[in-house]
Design an enzyme around this catalytic site. Structure first.
Site, short mmCIF file in Angstrom:
data_model
loop_
_atom_site.label_atom_id
_atom_site.label_comp_id
_atom_site.label_asym_id
_atom_site.label_seq_id
_atom_site.Cartn_x
_atom_site.Cartn_y
_atom_site.Cartn_z
N ASP A 1 0.87 -1.17 0.00
CA ASP A 1 0.00 0.00 0.00
C ASP A 1 0.91 1.23 0.00
O ASP A 1 2.11 1.14 0.29
CB ASP A 1 -0.95 -0.01 1.21
CG ASP A 1 -2.16 0.90 1.00
OD1 ASP A 1 -2.11 1.75 0.07
OD2 ASP A 1 -3.15 0.77 1.74
C1 BGC Z 1 -5.03 3.19 0.07
C2 BGC Z 1 -5.09 2.14 -1.00
C3 BGC Z 1 -4.95 2.78 -2.35
C4 BGC Z 1 -3.66 3.55 -2.40
C5 BGC Z 1 -3.40 4.23 -3.73
C6 BGC Z 1 -3.85 4.12 -0.09
O1 BGC Z 1 -4.01 5.25 0.70
O2 BGC Z 1 -4.99 2.57 1.33
O3 BGC Z 1 -6.30 1.43 -0.92
O4 BGC Z 1 -5.01 1.81 -3.37
O5 BGC Z 1 -3.72 4.56 -1.41
O6 BGC Z 1 -4.22 5.31 -3.93
#
Ligand code: BGC
Length: 753
Positions: free
Chosen positions: A301
């Site tokens: 993530d």
């Molecule tokens: C989130 C993810 C997301 C990623 C990219 C993170 O803050 O937890 O679910 O895919 O950002 O935007």
């Protein structure tokens, strides 16, 4: 951090509409984004090798390609950039990245390895908050709403639709497939997930991923794992007994992964057993690869990588979203680790291979990206259909709904229902083509803006009931709202709860809306409440109102879907994918969410299993939902072959209108021994015309009969008698038969054929 919706007091605006409002013209097809960078032109592979041979397996192709790559090319593959400028870190996204996107991994021109263009998320093609230009796209209803449909084909069609928009927008990786178990009703991201039951969540999310990947777009199941709250999300430490995890949170992932073979898995922000999920070898290697046989790649993530050697060794393949980590761990530090020998070249090969495996398996090489127009009207219909399938009718006294022709004076109150429907916040937010229907409500920046899709339930109701007088009060003034309610035949009051990424929410409607509903219902007992929420909320006014409809976050066509259910054009058929507790006092940990150690003492007794095992009576149980028709289920039979239970039964629509219901089969060992008295073993959504009937059969995955034997590292089914129950919800068992199941163990690698 909790954000609250600031209600701006407005004067009561009473609109009288007697004339029929013309339906707006459907939005045209959307051209590739003006002002956004075009994709690099695709060139045919100059250098050819065994990896170009489409007759070879993805494994063989990936190995052959890795063998042809330089060390630097491999480095490029395992390191991803945020796709949007991030002024806080003085970060400027690579110019080739698609503006406003979540991520970008550059192409390797020499070998014609395509760039990875990554977009969020589960409800559609999102745009990141900081971007100047927003992609106007179709939003599905929330993940929880899709789960509430209990409908495999709806889930798949939704996935196929958003995957199509991703590809046509220039993306080949979709960060979609949220399957964290709904353990905590106050989790701000529950709306992105598939509810509280591992079978339901895993099956529905799996279907969505199949739909997305049918577009040659890699789908990323997330957030792995036990990431069930947003409070303290970067350092919080989830503690859940491993045997319990295998039959709850992990089982949801396992079912989804097995069903859909996603190209990628995203490891989560939190720690598990003290170790960050993205460097947790139990999760990333022992469970995911050794036991489940996952062949794709693990991506972190955004900001969830905390080390180089530990992360690589644990099984992380791609470090996403530079500059969100404290260091570019898979950049220079990885080069250093290779130079020092703390990471072996073979490990970098393996990481590259896994990424390429997914790219080959999903056809990214053979299907180069090309931005194309999107069929917005067709996609709106897919979204509306999904919203309709997931809307749950929770209460309907005196047949208050559907609204009938004799309701001449209709009051609509609150929830900005005159303008649109609410969406969830954070990285998954899809911007609608027509812009925010209610701009300016704080927070206006990430995880906001608070977004209302311009699909007004009120305008749709007016269109559908031209003979009625429909008046609106925004709900800011209780007395004015109550006065309007008193002067109306029927009242529809909208209750909202804004939830989103990075914060948890109280299990309640925002602001003063409980008081508003109470005041309105006190003024007129013919009050129907429509809820637009991220998840379950308490309903202190429940005994006063005539009807309640859970519409979740219903997506860009949500207003029409809500109106269709209220007027009876659509017969509600959603069923709760989550238990609605009466109050937080009924939950395993009333004081949650906590920072630091987050100890899940309830183990695998999540949701209805907790309520069952403690003999608690919820407000509305898992699996529950009403219809405008009547369904009878009967003729339950069950048999056991090769240790597997199959059940069959008949569903009959004995009412006067067509509709759909969900046959639910629960299993319970007579001798007990599980985390709870029973588990959902199978389900089937059945659509039937008035008077029609259909026979249905379901097979129960043997792992749903098993407990996890941590010491023996295997599934263990206790031999003996099992009740097989046909039910309308987790508390409404209609028929029970008993079968005998032989004792059995199954290896950790066991999977359904
Ligand atoms: C989130 C993810 C997301 C990623 C990219 C993170 O803050 O937890 O679910 O895919 O950002 O935007």
């Amino acid at each position: 951090m909790t954000f609250r919706v600031v209600a701006v007091p407005l004067l009561l605006i009473a609109t009288t509409a007697t004339a029929q409002v013309a339906a707006p013209p459907p939005p045209a097809k959307v051209a590739p984004d003006a002002g956004m960078p075009a994709l690099p032109t695709w060139t045919k592979p100059a250098l050819r090798g065994a990896w170009n041979d489409t007759k070879r397996t993805p494994d063989a192709r990936a190995k052959a390609l890795v063998a042809a790559m330089t060390r630097e090319e491999k480095h490029a593959l395992v390191f991803g950039y945020f796709g949007t400028d991030f002024p806080v870190s003085l970060y400027i996204a690579p110019k080739e990245a698609l503006e406003g996107s979540a991520g970008y991994v550059p192409p390797i021109a020499r070998l014609c390895i395509p760039a990875q263009f990554q977009t969020d998320a589960g409800v559609g093609v999102a745009t990141q908050g900081g971007a100047k230009n927003k992609r106007g796209r179709t939003a599905l209803p929330s993940g929880l709403a899709i789960a509430a449909g209990w409908d495999l084909s709806v889930a798949r069609a939704g996935g196929a639709m958003i995957g199509d928009e991703a590809r046509r927008s220039g993306f080949n990786v979709m960060l979609a497939g949220g399957v964290n178990l709904l353990r905590e009703p106050r989790n701000g991201r529950n709306f992105e997930y598939g509810g509280e039951d591992p079978l339901l969540a895993g099956t529905i999310v799996g279907e969505q991923v199949i739909g997305i990947q049918s577009n040659h777009v890699i789908s990323t199941i997330k957030h792995y794992a036990i990431n069930d709250q947003e409070t303290d999300r970067n350092t919080g430490n989830s503690i859940l007994d491993h045997s319990a995890a295998r039959v709850s949170d992990l089982l949801a992932f396992q079912f989804a992964i097995e069903r859909a073979t996603p190209g990628s898995i995203m490891c989560s922000y939190n720690r598990v057993d003290g170790t960050h999920a993205c460097e947790n070898s139990w999760l990333l290697t022992d469970v995911l690869r050794t036991d489940w046989g996952f062949k794709g790649y693990v991506m972190s993530d955004w900001g969830a990588t905390h080390s180089t050697v530990a992360a690589v060794t644990a099984g992380l393949d791609q470090d996403s979203g530079f500059p969100f980590d404290t260091k570019p761990f898979f950049g220079a530090p990885l080069r250093e680790a290779l130079a020092q020998g703390t990471v072996k070249p073979a490990q970098l090969d393996l990481m590259s291979e896994r990424i390429l495996h997914a790219m080959f398996a999903q056809g990214l090489f053979e299907h180069p990206l090309q931005q194309q127009a999107i069929d917005m009207p067709a996609h709106a219909a897919v979204s509306r259909n999904a919203a309709e399938a997931g809307i749950v009718l929770l209460k309907n006294e005196r047949n208050l709904l559907p609204l009938v022709a004799k309701a001449k004076r209709i009051a609509i109150i609150g929830g900005h229902a005159d303008k649109g429907v609410l969406a969830g916040g954070g990285s998954s937010l899809v911007y609608p083509a027509e812009g925010n229907a209610v701009p300016g409500i704080a927070p206006t920046t990430w995880p906001g803006p608070i977004m209302y899709y311009p699909s007004s339930p009120m305008e749709e109701i007016k269109r559908q009931l031209p003979g009625a007088t429909v008046r609106f009060a925004d709900g800011s003034y209780l007395a004015a709202a109550a006065a309007l309610a008193r002067d109306s035949d029927v009242v529809i009051v909208f209750g909202t709860q804004w939830a989103g990424e990075s914060f948890d929410v109280p299990m309640a409607l925002d602001g003063q809306q409980d008081a508003l509903i109470d005041a309105v219902a006190s003024a007129n007992r013919n009050t129907a409440v429509v809820l637009e929420t991220g998840g379950p909320v308490a309903m202190p006014w429940i005994d006063k109102v005539g009807a309640v409809v859970a519409a979740w976050y219903p997506g860009t066509a949500g207003g029409a879907a809500i109106a269709n259910v209220l007027t009876g054009r659509v017969n509600p058929s959603g069923r709760l994918p989550v238990t609605f507790a009466r109050s937080v006092d009924q939950l395993p940990d009333p004081a949650a969410p906590h920072s630091g150690d987050v100890v899940y003492r309830e183990g695998a007794a999540v949701g209805y299993k907790w309520f069952d095992s403690k003999a608690l009576k919820p407000l509305f149980p898992f699996g529950y939902g009403l219809s405008y028709s009547r369904f009878d289920t009967s003729g339950l039979r069950a048999s056991v072959a090769d240790g597997t239970i199959s059940a069959s039964f008949t569903v009959r629509n004995s009412g006067a209108v067509a509709g759909a219901t969900v046959g639910q089969v629960y299993i319970a060992p007579v001798a007990g021994g599980w985390e709870a008295p029973k588990r959902l073993g199978g389900f089937a959504k059945v659509s039937l015309g008035a008077g029609a009937s259909q026979s249905v059969s379901v097979t129960v995955d043997p792992r749903l009969l098993a407990t996890w034997d941590e010491a023996g590292h295997q599934w263990r089914i206790a031999g003996g008698s099992y009740r097989v129950m046909l039910a309308d919800s987790a508390v409404d068992v209609k028929q029970t038969v008993t079968v005998t199941v032989p004792a059995r163990t199954m290896p950790a690698t066991w999977r359904a054929r």
